[in-house]
Design a protein around this motif. Structure first.
Motif, PDB file in Angstrom:
ATOM      1  N   ALA A 128     -34.087-108.468  61.116  1.00  0.00           N
ATOM      2  CA  ALA A 128     -33.174-109.373  61.817  1.00  0.00           C
ATOM      3  C   ALA A 128     -31.935-109.658  60.986  1.00  0.00           C
ATOM      4  O   ALA A 128     -30.820-109.726  61.522  1.00  0.00           O
ATOM      5  CB  ALA A 128     -33.898-110.678  62.160  1.00  0.00           C
ATOM      6  N   THR A 131     -28.212-108.737  62.266  1.00  0.00           N
ATOM      7  CA  THR A 131     -27.281-109.862  62.372  1.00  0.00           C
ATOM      8  C   THR A 131     -26.074-109.653  61.473  1.00  0.00           C
ATOM      9  O   THR A 131     -24.940-109.960  61.851  1.00  0.00           O
ATOM     10  CB  THR A 131     -27.992-111.173  62.002  1.00  0.00           C
ATOM     11  N   ASN A 174     -32.196-114.941  66.492  1.00  0.00           N
ATOM     12  CA  ASN A 174     -32.795-113.625  66.721  1.00  0.00           C
ATOM     13  C   ASN A 174     -34.299-113.641  66.442  1.00  0.00           C
ATOM     14  O   ASN A 174     -35.091-113.088  67.208  1.00  0.00           O
ATOM     15  CB  ASN A 174     -32.120-112.573  65.832  1.00  0.00           C
ATOM     16  N   SER A 194     -29.545-108.320  69.103  1.00  0.00           N
ATOM     17  CA  SER A 194     -29.619-108.747  67.707  1.00  0.00           C
ATOM     18  C   SER A 194     -28.234-108.761  67.063  1.00  0.00           C
ATOM     19  O   SER A 194     -27.873-109.711  66.358  1.00  0.00           O
ATOM     20  CB  SER A 194     -30.544-107.822  66.917  1.00  0.00           C
TER      21      SER A 194
END
Length: 249
Positions: A193, A197, A104, A88
């Protein structure tokens, strides 16, 4: 004249076939093997050592690397291998916040669908059938689950303490609808996510300082607070229905 008994026997034999457990058994086996063999490879150290090569390959073959990244991340999730957090963060490091989050979410969702299908094909189908035929407390629990299915699935995704593998496996074992599982999976993993990220976007600077990413940031109030708020929002319909039920009684 068609023999109905033969028709009925066929599905029963198919349902009793041990091969129906093969997909889930393969996932469990791969997860155990991967835990003991891949932990040292799917790590931030490996990413740091290969960062220049990855960035050069991205600049030369962006679409291909994006496809490879999604494929590798899918395998990691589908077989519950170590390194999902690293993957991720790598998404943000290689592709930035917007595209990294999108890649992701797509990879993690497809991997979750694979686990759900594997569990539902074998053990999940048998357990769901037993729960459907049961009475008493189990029957009431199953009825309550189906009544609050969307909310429960969102809670599994949003509560940080619930492991991702559990949130993928448990719904398949209790017979939730796939469309509800898919809907809550895609939407429910977006907040997490974005956080992972976002950490990856600044990873180059962290490596330049000779450090590793500080994953404890995930528990900072400004991060965990909104996630817990979303969890409370997901739980609200369950609380409202419970209060209504008590008033009716």
């Amino acid at each position: 004249m068609r023999d109905d008994r033969m028709d009925e026997a066929g599905p029963r034999d198919d349902n009793r076939s041990p091969w129906r457990h093969a997909p889930l058994a393969a996932i469990i086996t791969a997860a155990i093997v991967g835990y003991f063999t891949l932990g040292d490879y799917l790590s931030f150290d490996t990413l740091r050592d290969n960062r220049e090569a990855l960035l050069a390959y991205r600049d030369a073959h962006y679409p291909l690397l994006a496809l490879l990244f999604v494929a590798v991340y899918f395998v990691i999730v589908a077989f519950s291998l170590p390194g999902a957090a690293v993957a991720s963060v790598t998404g943000g490091f290689l592709f930035g916040l917007t595209l990294g989050t999108m890649f992701n979410v797509v990879a993690a969702s497809l991997g979750a669908f694979a686990i759900f299908w594997a569990a539902r094909t074998g053990l999940g189908r048998a357990l769901a059938a037993r729960m459907e035929a049961s009475k008493g407390t189990i029957k009431r629990l199953k009825a309550g689950l189906h009544e609050n299915e969307i909310s429960v699935l969102f809670l599994l995704r949003l509560v940080p303490a619930v492991p991702f593998f559990v949130a993928n496996l448990l719904p398949a074992l209790v017979g939730v609808k796939f469309r509800n599982f898919a809907f809550t999976t895609v939407l429910g993993i977006i907040p997490g996510a974005i956080v992972f990220t976002w950490i990856g976007v600044g990873l180059g600077e962290v490596f330049d300082r000779g450090e590793s990413p500080d994953m404890s940031l995930l528990w900072e109030p400004q991060i965990i607070g909104p996630l817990l708020g979303l969890s409370a929002l997901a739980a609200l319909p369950i609380v409202v229905r419970a209060l209504r039920g008590q008033k009716e009684v």
